[in-house]
Design an enzyme around this catalytic site. Structure first.
Site, PDB file in Angstrom:
ATOM      1  N   LYS A 208     -64.731   3.928   8.459  1.00  0.00           N
ATOM      2  CA  LYS A 208     -63.917   5.255   9.019  1.00  0.00           C
ATOM      3  C   LYS A 208     -64.406   6.762   7.913  1.00  0.00           C
ATOM      4  O   LYS A 208     -65.145   7.310   8.657  1.00  0.00           O
ATOM      5  CB  LYS A 208     -62.304   4.792   9.289  1.00  0.00           C
ATOM      6  CG  LYS A 208     -62.243   6.542   9.628  1.00  0.00           C
ATOM      7  CD  LYS A 208     -59.965   6.384   9.648  1.00  0.00           C
ATOM      8  CE  LYS A 208     -59.641   6.625   8.342  1.00  0.00           C
ATOM      9  NZ  LYS A 208     -59.366   7.860   7.756  1.00  0.00           N
ATOM     10  N   ASN A 209     -63.962   5.863   6.858  1.00  0.00           N
ATOM     11  CA  ASN A 209     -63.934   6.836   6.195  1.00  0.00           C
ATOM     12  C   ASN A 209     -65.589   7.065   5.974  1.00  0.00           C
ATOM     13  O   ASN A 209     -65.537   8.898   4.914  1.00  0.00           O
ATOM     14  CB  ASN A 209     -63.194   6.730   5.087  1.00  0.00           C
ATOM     15  CG  ASN A 209     -61.869   7.140   5.444  1.00  0.00           C
ATOM     16  OD1 ASN A 209     -61.246   8.428   6.669  1.00  0.00           O
ATOM     17  ND2 ASN A 209     -60.709   6.624   4.833  1.00  0.00           N
TER      18      ASN A 209
ATOM     19  N   CYS B 154     -53.077  12.713   7.654  1.00  0.00           N
ATOM     20  CA  CYS B 154     -52.005  11.774   8.190  1.00  0.00           C
ATOM     21  C   CYS B 154     -51.029  12.428   6.726  1.00  0.00           C
ATOM     22  O   CYS B 154     -51.126  13.301   6.032  1.00  0.00           O
ATOM     23  CB  CYS B 154     -51.978  10.372   7.306  1.00  0.00           C
ATOM     24  SG  CYS B 154     -52.679   9.614   8.747  1.00  0.00           S
TER      25      CYS B 154
ATOM     26  N   ARG C 151     -51.762  18.360   0.041  1.00  0.00           N
ATOM     27  CA  ARG C 151     -52.756  18.223   0.884  1.00  0.00           C
ATOM     28  C   ARG C 151     -53.719  18.911  -0.024  1.00  0.00           C
ATOM     29  O   ARG C 151     -54.528  19.705   1.413  1.00  0.00           O
ATOM     30  CB  ARG C 151     -53.595  16.842   2.071  1.00  0.00           C
ATOM     31  CG  ARG C 151     -52.643  15.742   1.499  1.00  0.00           C
ATOM     32  CD  ARG C 151     -53.117  15.103   3.132  1.00  0.00           C
ATOM     33  NE  ARG C 151     -54.413  14.904   2.910  1.00  0.00           N
ATOM     34  CZ  ARG C 151     -54.703  13.373   3.503  1.00  0.00           C
ATOM     35  NH1 ARG C 151     -54.449  12.657   4.722  1.00  0.00           N
ATOM     36  NH2 ARG C 151     -55.685  12.896   3.710  1.00  0.00           N
TER      37      ARG C 151
ATOM     38  N   ASP D 182     -54.846   3.942  -0.269  1.00  0.00           N
ATOM     39  CA  ASP D 182     -54.961   3.564   0.926  1.00  0.00           C
ATOM     40  C   ASP D 182     -54.321   2.197   2.077  1.00  0.00           C
ATOM     41  O   ASP D 182     -54.494   1.525   2.218  1.00  0.00           O
ATOM     42  CB  ASP D 182     -56.151   3.747   1.956  1.00  0.00           C
ATOM     43  CG  ASP D 182     -56.475   5.473   1.921  1.00  0.00           C
ATOM     44  OD1 ASP D 182     -55.800   5.519   2.094  1.00  0.00           O
ATOM     45  OD2 ASP D 182     -57.987   5.300   2.332  1.00  0.00           O
TER      46      ASP D 182
ATOM     47  N   ARG E  27     -56.101   5.631  14.308  1.00  0.00           N
ATOM     48  CA  ARG E  27     -56.930   7.055  13.527  1.00  0.00           C
ATOM     49  C   ARG E  27     -57.774   6.014  13.380  1.00  0.00           C
ATOM     50  O   ARG E  27     -58.634   6.774  12.708  1.00  0.00           O
ATOM     51  CB  ARG E  27     -55.830   7.370  13.137  1.00  0.00           C
ATOM     52  CG  ARG E  27     -54.746   8.603  13.894  1.00  0.00           C
ATOM     53  CD  ARG E  27     -54.158   9.697  12.818  1.00  0.00           C
ATOM     54  NE  ARG E  27     -54.995  10.485  12.008  1.00  0.00           N
ATOM     55  CZ  ARG E  27     -55.254  11.809  11.813  1.00  0.00           C
ATOM     56  NH1 ARG E  27     -53.482  12.488  12.176  1.00  0.00           N
ATOM     57  NH2 ARG E  27     -55.849  12.150  11.147  1.00  0.00           N
TER      58      ARG E  27
HETATM   59  N1  EPU Z   1     -56.548  17.300  -4.598  1.00  0.00           N
HETATM   60  C1  EPU Z   1     -56.249  18.554  -4.409  1.00  0.00           C
HETATM   61  N2  EPU Z   1     -57.088  19.385  -4.668  1.00  0.00           N
HETATM   62  C2  EPU Z   1     -57.706  19.394  -3.899  1.00  0.00           C
HETATM   63  C3  EPU Z   1     -58.391  17.958  -3.364  1.00  0.00           C
HETATM   64  C4  EPU Z   1     -57.563  16.824  -3.412  1.00  0.00           C
HETATM   65  O1  EPU Z   1     -55.427  18.392  -5.617  1.00  0.00           O
HETATM   66  O2  EPU Z   1     -58.977  20.211  -3.453  1.00  0.00           O
HETATM   67  C5  EPU Z   1     -55.240  16.270  -4.572  1.00  0.00           C
HETATM   68  C6  EPU Z   1     -55.137  15.929  -3.216  1.00  0.00           C
HETATM   69  O3  EPU Z   1     -53.827  16.254  -3.589  1.00  0.00           O
HETATM   70  C7  EPU Z   1     -54.752  13.865  -3.244  1.00  0.00           C
HETATM   71  C8  EPU Z   1     -55.923  13.855  -4.536  1.00  0.00           C
HETATM   72  O4  EPU Z   1     -56.666  15.219  -4.931  1.00  0.00           O
HETATM   73  O5  EPU Z   1     -53.357  13.999  -4.327  1.00  0.00           O
HETATM   74  C9  EPU Z   1     -57.057  13.084  -4.146  1.00  0.00           C
HETATM   75  O6  EPU Z   1     -57.562  13.907  -2.174  1.00  0.00           O
HETATM   76  P1  EPU Z   1     -58.519  13.483  -1.721  1.00  0.00           P
HETATM   77  O7  EPU Z   1     -59.345  14.140  -1.871  1.00  0.00           O
HETATM   78  O8  EPU Z   1     -59.408  12.617  -2.841  1.00  0.00           O
HETATM   79  O9  EPU Z   1     -58.365  12.852  -0.684  1.00  0.00           O
HETATM   80  P2  EPU Z   1     -58.736  13.277   0.698  1.00  0.00           P
HETATM   81  O10 EPU Z   1     -59.952  13.491   0.799  1.00  0.00           O
HETATM   82  O11 EPU Z   1     -58.235  14.552   1.146  1.00  0.00           O
HETATM   83  C10 EPU Z   1     -59.360  11.345   1.649  1.00  0.00           C
HETATM   84  C11 EPU Z   1     -59.013   9.674   2.397  1.00  0.00           C
HETATM   85  C12 EPU Z   1     -58.112   9.766   2.958  1.00  0.00           C
HETATM   86  C13 EPU Z   1     -57.373   8.962   1.309  1.00  0.00           C
HETATM   87  C14 EPU Z   1     -57.588   9.417  -0.292  1.00  0.00           C
HETATM   88  C15 EPU Z   1     -58.029   8.723  -1.848  1.00  0.00           C
HETATM   89  C16 EPU Z   1     -60.607  10.880   4.313  1.00  0.00           C
HETATM   90  C17 EPU Z   1     -61.481  11.310   5.302  1.00  0.00           C
HETATM   91  N3  EPU Z   1     -59.349  10.641   4.051  1.00  0.00           N
HETATM   92  O12 EPU Z   1     -58.744  11.923   1.496  1.00  0.00           O
HETATM   93  O13 EPU Z   1     -57.806   8.364   3.755  1.00  0.00           O
HETATM   94  O14 EPU Z   1     -56.353   8.391   1.004  1.00  0.00           O
HETATM   95  O15 EPU Z   1     -59.592  10.137   0.323  1.00  0.00           O
HETATM   96  O16 EPU Z   1     -58.702   7.889  -1.032  1.00  0.00           O
HETATM   97  O17 EPU Z   1     -61.757  10.235   3.640  1.00  0.00           O
HETATM   98  C18 EPU Z   1     -56.810   7.314   5.678  1.00  0.00           C
HETATM   99  O18 EPU Z   1     -58.149   7.146   5.796  1.00  0.00           O
HETATM  100  O19 EPU Z   1     -55.142   6.651   5.524  1.00  0.00           O
HETATM  101  C19 EPU Z   1     -56.793   8.463   4.049  1.00  0.00           C
HETATM  102  C20 EPU Z   1     -55.846   8.958   4.192  1.00  0.00           C
END
Ligand code: EPU
Length: 431
Positions: free
Chosen positions: A22-23, A117, A122, A305, A397
């Site tokens: 998915k990701n 989620c 976030r 995850d 999802r």
């Molecule tokens: N963060 C910040 N500022 C930002 C962006 C992120 O402080 O501008 C922080 C977040 O608050 C968090 C950490 O950095 O504490 C990591 O966030 P990241 O940006 O890596 O996560 P994401 O891109 O929002 C993706 C996956 C998530 C997975 C995370 C971590 C997708 C669509 N989502 O989210 O997947 O948990 O990376 O590996 O790729 C899932 O599949 O169930 C899921 C939640």
């Protein structure tokens, strides 16, 4: 409303094929909107986050045809920026990738706040800062908007932390920018590498994906390509955890064992047998597990995850276990639901302690988020008696046909619509 009904206590045995990730599929699908030619994507997972993204991109003029349920032809020629449907954008996290695509191709963006989620705060500050470094003026008020009338210009972007989403957005934005962009402290997840492989096959010039420093030399346009989505390591890890908990022997096909090293290491530490083939993993368990400590970290560390799916295992393990969450700010909400099985757990924002040697009894649970919902399925498969799980939509999802896959392994599981019985209203007698 849909509910899952699961009778626990059955061992899992057999073979299942893992779906596309998915990701990885999400950023690649959005990246097609940078391209005026057709891309063919094989092994797209059949999950609702992809359905929602297809609906968003179609509404914005991208032409998407399903050759089969898992092969999509995507043509971004008609993509129109700043037209995304607010409600759909607000339903998923990956819609934030529209910003990178719109700014990269058109020098302007306007999108609603993305959803996803509920895993605590976030923020998107790293995305915004990165776009500004590339020359865009960004605004965050009612929605997220930005403009770079002369287009984006390559720059050095230092991420305060290796955010997956910010790394994806910087790659998307920089692919068609002028000059060279360097992303420092980039996320190293396999899906970042997959995005770079896909874009390079379309003519982009990206090197270093999979390391902490990614260099993107801007190109003027992209061409079509055919790409196969890599297997979903989190889906695979979830089934590995399920077999470890129920006992049995299951072979997963279409996996990349290297992407699961941290999960394999933790299961081995618990006493589970994990045999790696070239593109298969076999998990054998007698259900006798040792307590361990898990700390989540960005790849190649133990994935945030995957921590929820380990919690039911740790609750029955011999000895105390801990889960330390270092990536998400609030990822233990699911434990309150798991506690309904009778297991004991104490938690703070970032640490959960599980004393072990608990027994779980079937109960009613409500999925709190995608991976928390998966943890509830595993708990229900391990528990004595029947369980039901509501909020199935959250699980759909990110898991492709979970009921069918679990059934093929011998689980007793069904998904049924349930209707709320409304209080009867007294009516007068007729005639
Ligand atoms: N963060 C910040 N500022 C930002 C962006 C992120 O402080 O501008 C922080 C977040 O608050 C968090 C950490 O950095 O504490 C990591 O966030 P990241 O940006 O890596 O996560 P994401 O891109 O929002 C993706 C996956 C998530 C997975 C995370 C971590 C997708 C669509 N989502 O989210 O997947 O948990 O990376 O590996 O790729 C899932 O599949 O169930 C899921 C939640």
């Amino acid at each position: 409303m849909k509910k899952l009904f699961i009778t626990g206590g059955r061992r899992l045995n057999g073979t299942i094929r893992i779906s596309g990730m998915k990701n990885a599929a999400l950023p690649i699908l959005y990246a097609c909107a940078l391209n005026k030619e057709t891309c063919v994507l094989h092994d797209m997972p059949q999950v609702s986050d992809i359905d929602t993204s297809v609906a968003i991109l179609t509404a914005m003029g991208v032409e998407i045809n399903y050759r089969t349920p898992t092969t999509l032809e995507v043509n971004g020629a008609g993509f129109t920026p700043c037209t995304s449907p607010e409600k759909l954008v607000g339903a998923i996290r990956a819609s934030s990738y529209l910003m990178g695509v719109e700014l990269g191709r058109f020098g302007r963006t306007r999108v609603a706040y993305p959803g996803g989620c509920p895993l605590g705060a976030r923020p998107l500050n790293l995305h915004m800062k990165g776009f500004e470094t590339l020359g865009a003026e960004m605004e965050t008020s009612k929605c997220l908007s930005g403009s770079a009338p002369d287009g984006l210009h390559g720059a050095r972007i230092m991420l305060d932390q290796p955010s997956v989403g910010a790394t994806v957005n910087m790659i998307l934005a920089a692919t068609l920018a002028t000059g060279t962009t360097t992303v420092i402290n980039a996320a190293r997840e396999p899906h970042i590498v997959a995005l770079a492989v896909f874009l390079n096959a379309c003519g982009a010039k990206i090197v270093g994906a999979g390391t902490t420093e990614i260099r993107i030399e801007g190109v003027t346009s992209l061409h079509g390509c055919t790409h196969t989505i890599i297997p979903d390591n989190i889906e695979a890890g979830t089934y590995m955890a399920a077999v470890a908990g129920t006992g049995g022997c299951v072979t997963l096909t279409n996996v990349i064992p290297k992407h699961l090293e941290s999960v394999t290491a933790k299961l081995s530490e618990m006493g589970v047998t994990v045999i790696e083939g070239e593109d298969t993993i076999t998990v054998r368990s007698e259900g006798e597990l040792k307590g361990i400590s898990i700390t989540t970290n960005p790849y190649p560390g133990f994935p945030t995850d995957m921590q929820a799916q380990f919690a039911p295992l740790l609750s029955v393990a011999n000895g105390m276990s801990t889960i330390t969450e270092k990536v998400s700010s609030n990822r233990f909400a699911y434990l309150d639901e798991l506690a309904k099985t009778g297991m004991t757990v104490s938690k703070s924002d970032s640490l959960a302690t599980l004393p072990g040697r608990q027994s779980m009894i079937g109960c009613s649970m409500k999925a709190t988020d995608l991976r928390g919902g998966a943890a509830m399925i595993i708990a229900a498969l391990m528990a004595d008696g029947e369980s039901d799980i509501s909020n199935v939509e959250l699980i759909e999802r990110g898991y492709d046909h979970p009921v069918e896959k679990l059934r093929s392994l011998g689980a007793t599981v069904a998904c049924r619509e349930v209707f709320k019985v409304s209080t009867p209203v007294a009516v007068g007698s007729i005639g």
